[in-house]
Design an enzyme around this catalytic site. Structure first.
Site, short mmCIF file in Angstrom:
data_model
loop_
_atom_site.label_atom_id
_atom_site.label_comp_id
_atom_site.label_asym_id
_atom_site.label_seq_id
_atom_site.Cartn_x
_atom_site.Cartn_y
_atom_site.Cartn_z
N LYS A 13 -24.03 30.82 -7.73
CA LYS A 13 -23.98 30.31 -9.11
C LYS A 13 -24.32 31.44 -10.10
O LYS A 13 -23.73 31.53 -11.18
CB LYS A 13 -24.93 29.13 -9.30
CG LYS A 13 -24.53 27.85 -8.59
CD LYS A 13 -23.29 27.16 -9.16
CE LYS A 13 -23.51 26.55 -10.51
NZ LYS A 13 -22.31 25.79 -10.95
N TYR B 143 -26.52 28.90 -2.62
CA TYR B 143 -26.09 28.16 -3.83
C TYR B 143 -26.53 28.90 -5.09
O TYR B 143 -25.71 29.17 -5.98
CB TYR B 143 -26.68 26.74 -3.79
CG TYR B 143 -26.43 25.92 -5.03
CD1 TYR B 143 -25.16 25.47 -5.37
CD2 TYR B 143 -27.49 25.57 -5.87
CE1 TYR B 143 -24.94 24.70 -6.51
CE2 TYR B 143 -27.28 24.81 -7.01
CZ TYR B 143 -26.00 24.37 -7.33
OH TYR B 143 -25.80 23.62 -8.46
N LEU C 221 -20.82 15.14 -13.73
CA LEU C 221 -20.80 15.60 -15.13
C LEU C 221 -19.40 15.47 -15.72
O LEU C 221 -19.24 15.07 -16.87
CB LEU C 221 -21.29 17.05 -15.24
CG LEU C 221 -21.30 17.60 -16.66
CD1 LEU C 221 -22.27 16.81 -17.54
CD2 LEU C 221 -21.66 19.08 -16.68
N TRP D 110 -31.70 18.89 -11.25
CA TRP D 110 -32.00 17.52 -10.77
C TRP D 110 -31.10 16.50 -11.48
O TRP D 110 -31.56 15.50 -12.03
CB TRP D 110 -33.47 17.19 -11.00
CG TRP D 110 -34.46 18.04 -10.25
CD1 TRP D 110 -34.30 19.32 -9.83
CD2 TRP D 110 -35.79 17.66 -9.84
NE1 TRP D 110 -35.44 19.75 -9.19
CE2 TRP D 110 -36.37 18.76 -9.19
CE3 TRP D 110 -36.55 16.50 -9.98
CZ2 TRP D 110 -37.66 18.75 -8.67
CZ3 TRP D 110 -37.83 16.48 -9.47
CH2 TRP D 110 -38.39 17.59 -8.81
N1 LIG Z 1 -26.13 17.90 -9.01
C1 LIG Z 1 -27.22 18.56 -9.38
O1 LIG Z 1 -28.35 18.16 -9.09
C2 LIG Z 1 -27.09 19.82 -10.19
C3 LIG Z 1 -28.25 20.52 -10.52
C4 LIG Z 1 -28.14 21.69 -11.28
C5 LIG Z 1 -26.89 22.14 -11.67
N2 LIG Z 1 -25.79 21.45 -11.32
C6 LIG Z 1 -24.48 21.96 -11.76
O2 LIG Z 1 -23.91 21.00 -12.62
C7 LIG Z 1 -22.48 21.03 -12.50
C8 LIG Z 1 -21.96 19.63 -12.28
O3 LIG Z 1 -22.57 19.12 -11.10
P1 LIG Z 1 -22.17 17.68 -10.53
O4 LIG Z 1 -23.38 17.11 -9.89
O5 LIG Z 1 -21.44 16.93 -11.58
O6 LIG Z 1 -21.15 18.13 -9.38
P2 LIG Z 1 -20.33 17.21 -8.39
O7 LIG Z 1 -20.56 15.77 -8.67
O8 LIG Z 1 -20.55 17.73 -7.01
O9 LIG Z 1 -18.83 17.52 -8.82
C9 LIG Z 1 -18.20 18.75 -8.59
C10 LIG Z 1 -16.71 18.50 -8.62
O10 LIG Z 1 -16.05 19.75 -8.42
C11 LIG Z 1 -14.95 19.53 -7.53
N3 LIG Z 1 -14.51 20.75 -6.90
C12 LIG Z 1 -15.00 21.33 -5.77
N4 LIG Z 1 -14.29 22.44 -5.47
C13 LIG Z 1 -13.33 22.56 -6.42
C14 LIG Z 1 -12.29 23.50 -6.65
N5 LIG Z 1 -12.07 24.52 -5.82
N6 LIG Z 1 -11.50 23.32 -7.74
C15 LIG Z 1 -11.69 22.27 -8.57
N7 LIG Z 1 -12.65 21.35 -8.40
C16 LIG Z 1 -13.47 21.49 -7.33
C17 LIG Z 1 -15.52 18.52 -6.56
O11 LIG Z 1 -14.51 17.92 -5.80
P3 LIG Z 1 -14.85 17.42 -4.29
O12 LIG Z 1 -15.91 16.39 -4.44
O13 LIG Z 1 -13.55 16.91 -3.82
O14 LIG Z 1 -15.35 18.63 -3.56
C18 LIG Z 1 -16.23 17.55 -7.50
O15 LIG Z 1 -15.34 16.59 -8.03
C19 LIG Z 1 -22.18 22.03 -11.38
O16 LIG Z 1 -21.89 23.28 -11.95
C20 LIG Z 1 -23.49 22.14 -10.62
O17 LIG Z 1 -23.64 23.40 -10.00
C21 LIG Z 1 -25.85 20.29 -10.59
#
Ligand SMILES: NC(=O)c1ccc[n+]([C@@H]2O[C@H](COP(=O)([O-])OP(=O)(O)OC[C@H]3O[C@@H](n4cnc5c(N)ncnc54)[C@H](OP(=O)(O)O)[C@@H]3O)[C@@H](O)[C@H]2O)c1
Length: 280
Positions: free
Chosen positions: A129, A125, A12, A150
């Protein structure tokens, strides 16, 4: 306007940066190596120095199964991180966008879940959250909590996993008894930026439109990519995982419908666009 993005290297975070390009805003993209959101002193110092007007928190511990065995780390990143950001933002008069998840619900609903329905997370998780959401609400009145599900975009996700498995197998088993809505980061980022533009504070659900199972999702991915693989539906019991998955995770974008308007697309339309982009 000065916008801080945390977790900017994630799916995102990358899309938000892309959509902010060409706009008259100063963007400060950070990831864990620049600003670890779990470090309260570092966060407070960063806000004092940079004085952002909005923080969009895209950082999270998103590995759902790993969260079960890394409870402390999951609390630090998913709950304490948003707490630190919400308070630091409040201290400099900034707004906070916190991205959250369908996992705050138990998956037992029988119809699309709206923002006024009661949370009941069943996994580490989901619990962490939800605590993140609570901290944000308690510490900064200028909040946007946006729950999605998703999600796929520029990063690792189900679509890419299926494409890679499909290329290397003749047959695959994919669960058919969990339903939800695949959501593109393109749709989610558009909504996030629209909420911020309109200063439409509060808690919002934001997924694409429509409903499918992971099996249906996989079948559509292979149809669109033309990958020749037989997909067999299976049950959750046949595919055990450490974290409990919600069976029914269909979110209704009710607050968007009632306020700013729901600009998300049907999940198949967004997926088609994404796969065309991957194939370029
Ligand atoms: N993916 C899904 O299916 C999904 C579904 C529902 C909601 N969400 C929510 O949507 C949001 C975005 O998800 P996404 O899929 O874009 O996540 P993502 O691709 O996993 O990206 C998360 C980022 O946060 C970084 N991060 C981890 N720990 C950190 C810290 N302590 N300080 C600063 N940065 C840190 C990660 O770095 P590293 O990679 O180095 O750890 C990664 O770059 C999140 O809030 C997630 O909970 C996601």
């Amino acid at each position: 306007m000065k916008i801080l993005i945390t977790g900017a290297n994630g799916q995102l975070g990358r899309e938000i940066q892309k959509q902010l390009k060409g706009r008259d805003v100063e963007v400060i993209p950070t990831d864990v190596q620049d600003l670890d959101i779990t470090d309260v002193l570092a966060v407070n110092k960063f806000f004092e120095e940079k004085r952002p007007e909005v923080v969009i928190n895209c950082a999270a511990h998103t590995a759902v199964d790993k969260c079960e065995e890394q409870y402390d780390l999951a609390y630090k990143i998913n709950a304490i991180g948003p707490k630190n950001l919400a308070a630091a933002a409040y201290n400099v008069g900034a707004e906070i966008v916190q991205i959250s998840t369908d996992y705050v619900f138990d998956g037992e609903a029988k119809s699309p879940i709206c923002e006024f329905d009661e949370e009941n997370p069943q996994s580490a998780y989901g619990k962490t959250k939800l605590e993140g959401e609570k901290f944000v609400k308690a510490l900064n009145p200028k909040y946007y909590i946006v729950r999605t599900a998703w999600l796929y975009g520029d990063g690792n996700n189900f679509v890419k996993t299926m494409i890679s498995l499909g290329k290397n197998h003749d047959e695959l088993k994919v669960v058919h008894d969990q339903v939800g809505t695949p959501t593109s980061t393109v749709d989610l980022a558009r909504v996030v930026l629209k909420l911020v533009d309109e200063k439409n504070y509060g808690t919002f659900h934001c997924t694409c439109k429509g409903v499918c199972s992971w099996y249906d999702f996989a079948v559509e991915i292979f149809r669109l990519t033309g990958i020749d693989v037989k997909v067999n539906p299976c049950t959750t019991e046949e595919f055990p995982r450490p974290a409990k998955r919600p069976k029914y995770s269909v979110l209704r974008n009710y607050m968007l419908e009632l306020t700013t308007g729901d600009i998300t697309r049907d999940w198949k339309e967004s997926l088609k666009e994404y796969i065309e982009l991957l194939q370029k």
